[in-house]
Each structure stands twice: as C-alpha cells, then as structure tokens.
Design a protein around this motif. Sequence first.
Motif, PDB file in Angstrom:
ATOM      1  N   GLY A  91     -22.015  55.426   0.601  1.00 49.40           N
ATOM      2  CA  GLY A  91     -22.798  55.676  -0.611  1.00 49.40           C
ATOM      3  C   GLY A  91     -24.299  55.648  -0.419  1.00 49.40           C
ATOM      4  O   GLY A  91     -25.047  55.669  -1.401  1.00 49.40           O
ATOM      5  N   LEU A  92     -24.761  55.630   0.819  1.00 50.36           N
ATOM      6  CA  LEU A  92     -26.197  55.550   1.064  1.00 50.36           C
ATOM      7  C   LEU A  92     -26.927  56.829   0.690  1.00 50.36           C
ATOM      8  O   LEU A  92     -28.075  56.778   0.250  1.00 50.36           O
ATOM      9  N   GLY A  93     -26.282  57.979   0.843  1.00 49.28           N
ATOM     10  CA  GLY A  93     -26.918  59.237   0.452  1.00 49.28           C
ATOM     11  C   GLY A  93     -27.175  59.285  -1.043  1.00 49.28           C
ATOM     12  O   GLY A  93     -28.255  59.674  -1.490  1.00 49.28           O
ATOM     13  N   VAL A  94     -26.195  58.856  -1.821  1.00 48.96           N
ATOM     14  CA  VAL A  94     -26.354  58.796  -3.278  1.00 48.96           C
ATOM     15  C   VAL A  94     -27.465  57.822  -3.637  1.00 48.96           C
ATOM     16  O   VAL A  94     -28.335  58.121  -4.458  1.00 48.96           O
ATOM     17  N   ALA A  95     -27.461  56.655  -3.003  1.00 48.36           N
ATOM     18  CA  ALA A  95     -28.495  55.645  -3.281  1.00 48.36           C
ATOM     19  C   ALA A  95     -29.881  56.166  -2.911  1.00 48.36           C
ATOM     20  O   ALA A  95     -30.859  55.928  -3.635  1.00 48.36           O
TER      21      ALA A  95
END
Length: 142
Positions: A91-95
């Motif tokens: 989920g780092l891309g979304v964050a």
Amino acid sequence: MRTPCGDHELDDDPARVDVDTLWAFLSTEPYWGRWRSREQVEAQLAAAWRVVGVYELSSGRMVGFARAFSDGVASAYLADVYIDRSARGHGLGVALVREMIDNGPGAGFRWMLHTDDAHELYSRFGFREPDRTYLERPSKHS
C-alpha cells in the motif's frame, strides 16, 4: 512533514532524497524516465515544487519517491512516482500519492499526470481522461 506508514514513513524534506537511489531507479526501471541524464534528473529535483520520499523506518533507506511541479496556486503535475520492487504490495504507492496530492499544500489543485500502466491507482484519487478543454503537445522524447 513526516507521516508514519507501517514500517515506513513518508517525508517531504527535499534534503532527505537519496539522489543516488533515485538515479539508480530512474535510469534503469521506468519506461517514462530512462531517456534523462543524471544532470537532468538532479535539475528536476532541484526545481521541484514538492517531493515526497518513502523511507524504511529500520534503515532509513529510500524505497519510493514522487515529484511535483506547480504554479503554487491552482495546478500541479505529478511525476516520477515509484515504489521500489522490494517494497511493493504493502500500500505504499497509494500512501505516496495520497501524501503528495491530498495531504499537501496542493490538495485543492487541478492535478495532471501521464501514465501508461497505473490507471487503477490514480483513478482512486479522481484522475480520469481529460475533458474537451485539455490540449497537449506530445514530447519529442516519447
């Protein structure tokens, strides 16, 4: 501003960006960035309106990055967004995108970007096909 994100943190301090890591990724991985020289990447970094890096809490290693340029009033362009292969799937891309466009000084701006493979990610943030008022002159580098 530092924002925790599990075992990582997002930080918009341009002095913290690991230029060697950024260059290593941009010069070899993305279809959209390999044509630039290191000097050009460094110039873009220096001129950026805002940058956000993703860093491992345990090591401080930079594993993601996003850059924006803007008029500082009404519009901004999102560029050079990436998460290192070793850190994907958490989920780092979304964050990272949320931190750049929703949690920063450009939250009310018109945001623009180009992508050939991440439409699903960006549609979560309201990105869609341009309307009839948007024109573009393509790059000679494409």
